[in-house]
Design an enzyme around this catalytic site. Structure first.
Site, PDB file in Angstrom:
ATOM      1  CE  LYS A   1      -4.540   4.127  17.590  1.00  0.00           C
ATOM      2  NZ  LYS A   1      -4.885   5.558  17.431  1.00  0.00           N
TER       3      LYS A   1
ATOM      4  N   GLY B   1      -3.289   0.873  27.172  1.00  0.00           N
ATOM      5  CA  GLY B   1      -3.572  -0.460  27.676  1.00  0.00           C
ATOM      6  C   GLY B   1      -3.323  -0.666  29.152  1.00  0.00           C
TER       7      GLY B   1
ATOM      8  CD  GLU C   1     -16.117   1.610  27.382  1.00  0.00           C
ATOM      9  OE1 GLU C   1     -16.247   2.834  27.239  1.00  0.00           O
ATOM     10  OE2 GLU C   1     -15.364   0.912  26.671  1.00  0.00           O
ATOM     11  CE  LYS C   2     -21.471  -7.689  25.602  1.00  0.00           C
ATOM     12  NZ  LYS C   2     -21.779  -8.859  26.441  1.00  0.00           N
TER      13      LYS C   2
ATOM     14  CG  ASN D   1      -6.229  10.222  21.328  1.00  0.00           C
ATOM     15  OD1 ASN D   1      -5.975  10.142  22.523  1.00  0.00           O
ATOM     16  ND2 ASN D   1      -6.368   9.150  20.559  1.00  0.00           N
TER      17      ASN D   1
ATOM     18  CD  GLU E   1      -8.107   6.703  19.039  1.00  0.00           C
ATOM     19  OE1 GLU E   1      -8.086   5.598  19.598  1.00  0.00           O
ATOM     20  OE2 GLU E   1      -7.076   7.322  18.705  1.00  0.00           O
TER      21      GLU E   1
ATOM     22  CB  VAL F   1       1.538   8.319  15.692  1.00  0.00           C
ATOM     23  CG1 VAL F   1       2.707   7.684  14.946  1.00  0.00           C
ATOM     24  CG2 VAL F   1       1.926   8.621  17.135  1.00  0.00           C
TER      25      VAL F   1
ATOM     26  NE  ARG G   1       1.803   4.163  15.057  1.00  0.00           N
ATOM     27  CZ  ARG G   1       1.203   4.654  16.132  1.00  0.00           C
ATOM     28  NH1 ARG G   1       1.835   4.630  17.305  1.00  0.00           N
ATOM     29  NH2 ARG G   1      -0.023   5.150  16.070  1.00  0.00           N
TER      30      ARG G   1
ATOM     31  NE  ARG H   1      -2.218  12.295  21.837  1.00  0.00           N
ATOM     32  CZ  ARG H   1      -2.189  11.222  21.074  1.00  0.00           C
ATOM     33  NH1 ARG H   1      -1.914  11.345  19.774  1.00  0.00           N
ATOM     34  NH2 ARG H   1      -2.442  10.025  21.556  1.00  0.00           N
TER      35      ARG H   1
END
Length: 448
Positions: free
Chosen positions: A237, A165, A200-201, A289, A275, A294, A337, A291
Site C-alpha cells: 500500500k 505479495g 481463490e477466484k 491482520n 481486509e 500502518v 507513505r 495488529r
C-alpha cells in the site's frame, strides 16, 4: 495501569506508541539495534536497551534479546507495533509465560489469523463473506487444475503463511495453472519456510477495502469504519483513505457490523483489521491482520479515536471505552507513505537527511521519526514518515493534500514525494475511480 511498557519496534510507529504511553503516564523502554542508537524514539524513551547488531534477525526479531531487555528494565508489558514480532504467536506466548502482557490479541487468535487457510475457515464460520476458493491447501498440480476448473478462471494461487505479495501467482487459463502452482509453492517455501498454497477466484477490478475493529476480550467489540487501500505497488500500500470512497455507506455499515459481530463471537482483544476485496457491491474476505496497521491514523482522524490508547487500556483488562453507538464519522482523511526511494525506479535511497521541513497547518498530521541530520539505515524498510490530511469532504481533503505535498521538503535522499505530487492531479485519483491494479498500470504507462 502498566508501570513500564517496552516498545519492540523502531521508526515512526515506535515513536507513536511512546507518545501514547507518555500521555497515559506510563514509563517507556526503547529497544534498538546498533544502527538505531540515535533514533528519535531512543532519545525520548525513559530507558533504552541495545538488543543486537544491525540486521533485523539479530535485533528486532531476536526474541531472547527482547526478553532480556524486559528482565533488565522490569517492563510489565510489550507493545509490538506493526511488522517484526507483532503477529508472532510464539512471542506472545513466551511473554505470557513470563507474566509480561502482550499488548495485542491472544497467541491463539494470532495463530488462527496468521494461517490464511485457517483464517478463511474461521471467517466463514463467523459469517464473514469470502472469495470462492479451495477448502484447504492444494498439494498437487492435478488438484490445482481440478479446483481451478471448478472455480472458473482466472484464479489466484496464494501462500498460506505469506504476505506482501510473495508466494502469489495468477493463472489466467488451464495452460498456466501448473506453472503458477509450482512457482507459488517455491516462492512460499523460500520466503516463509512453508510451501502450502491455496487457490481463490481472481477478481478483475476489485478495490481493497478494510474494516478497523477493536475488541476487549470480554465479548465487546466495535468497528471504526472502512479504509480504502487500493493504491498499491507490488501488493504494498502507498495511499490510504477513510472512509472508503465510492462504497455506499449502507454497505460499509453492514460489513462493519458483520466484522464487529465476528470479533464479539471470538472474544477478540485489541486492534485488528479485516481486509476485503470489493467488487460489484460484494465484499470478499482475504485476511485479518491482528495488529495495528500502518494506515491507522486515517481512521483516528475520521473517528476522533486514539487506537493505541484503546489497545493499552484493553490489554490491562479494561472494557472498551466506547460502544458502537458512540462512534461517528467526521469528514474524510488520506494518508500517503513517504519512503526513501527513487520515485521512478523505487530503488531504496538510504543516506543522511540534510534538510527536513514537514508540512503543517490545519488538518495536517505527520507521523515520522526522522529529523535533520538523521541517517536512514539501509537495513530496514524505507518508510520516512506518513503524511495524513483531513477535510470536511474528499475534495477538500485532496486540495489540502496537494497543498501539504507542496510544503514537504526532504533533502539528502530521494523520496516518493514527487510521485504523490503527480498522482494528486490524475483524473482517476480525483474522482476516486481506481482499483488495486490502477497504480501498477499508471507507473508502467508513465515510465521515463
Amino acid at each position: 495501569m502498566f508501570s513500564k511498557v517496552l516498545i519492540a519496534n523502531r521508526g515512526e510507529i515506535a515513536l507513536r506508541i511512546l507518545r501514547a504511553c507518555k500521555e497515559l503516564g506510563i514509563q517507556t523502554v526503547a529497544v534498538h539495534s546498533v544502527a538505531d542508537a540515535n533514533a528519535m524514539h531512543v532519545r525520548l524513551a525513559d530507558e533504552s536497551v541495545c538488543i543486537g547488531p544491525n540486521p533485523a534477525k539479530d535485533s528486532y526479531l531476536n526474541i531472547p534479546s527482547i526478553m532480556a531487555a524486559c528482565e533488565i528494565t522490569g517492563a510489565d508489558a510489550v507493545h509490538p507495533g506493526y511488522g517484526f514480532l507483532s503477529e508472532n504467536a510464539r512471542f506472545a506466548q513466551i511473554l505470557e509465560e513470563h507474566k509480561i502482557t502482550f499488548i495485542g490479541p491472544s497467541a491463539h487468535h494470532i495463530e488462527i489469523m496468521g494461517d490464511k487457510i485457517a483464517a478463511k475457515k474461521t471467517a466463514l464460520e463467523l459469517g464473514i463473506p469470502c472469495v470462492p476458493g479451495s477448502k484447504g491447501g492444494v498439494t498437487t498440480a492435478a488438484d490445482a487444475e481440478k479446483v481451478a476448473g471448478e472455480i472458473g478462471y482466472p484464479v489466484l494461487i496464494k501462500a498460506a503463511s505469506g504476505g506482501g505479495g510473495r508466494g502469489m501467482k495468477v493463472a489466467l487459463n488451464e495452460g498456466e495453472i501448473s506453472t503458477a502452482w509450482s512457482t507459488a509453492r517455491s516462492e512460499a517455501k523460500a520466503a516463509f519456510g512453508d510451501d502450502t498454497v491455496y487457490i481463490e477466484k481472481y477478481l478483475g477490478k476489485p478495490r481493497h477495502i478494510e474494516v478497523q475493529v477493536l475488541g476487549d476480550g470480554q465479548g465487546n467489540a466495535v468497528h471504526l469504519g472502512t479504509r480504502d487501500c487500493s493504491l498499491q505497488r507490488r501488493h504494498q500500500k502507498v495511499w490510504e483513505e477513510a472512509v472508503a470512497p465510492t462504497v455506499p455507506m449502507k454497505e460499509q455499515d453492514e460489513i462493519g457490523e458483520i466484522c464487529a459481530a465476528a470479533m464479539r463471537k471470538l472474544k477478540y482483544s485489541g486492534a485488528g483489521t479485516v481486509e476485503f476485496l470489493y467488487e460489484d457491491g460484494n465484499f470478499y474476505f482475504i485476511e485479518m491482520n491482528t495488529r495495528l496497521q500502518v494506515e491507522h491514523p486515517v481512521t483516528e482522524r475520521v473517528t476522533n479515536m486514539d487506537i493505541v490508547y484503546e489497545q493499552i487500556r484493553v490489554a490491562q483488562g479494561e472494557k472498551l471505552s466506547v460502544k458502537q453507538s458512540d462512534i461517528s464519522f467526521y469528514g474524510h482523511a488520506i494518508e500517503v507513505r513517504i519512503n526513501a526511494e527513487d520515485p521512478q525506479t523505487f530503488a531504496p535511497s538510504p543516506g543522511t537527511i540534510s534538510f527536513y521541513h514537514p508540512a503543517g497547518g490545519v488538518g495536517v498530521r505527520i507521523d515520522s521519526a526522522v529529523y535533520q541530520g538523521y541517517k536512514i539505515p539501509p537495513y530496514y524498510d524505507s518508510l520516512i514518515g506518513k503524511l495524513i490530511v483531513h477535510g470536511r469532504t474528499r475534495p477538500e481533503c485532496l486540495q489540502r493534500l496537494k497543498r501539504a505535498l507542496g510544503e514537504f521538503v526532504v533533502d539528502g535522499v530521494k523520496t516518493t514525494l514527487p510521485l504523490f505530487q503527480r498522482l494528486i492531479d490524475e483524473p482517476e485519483i480525483i474522482s476516486g475511480d481506481y482499483d488495486i491494479h490502477w497504480l501498477e498500470k499508471y507507473l508502467k504507462a508513465n515510465q521515463p
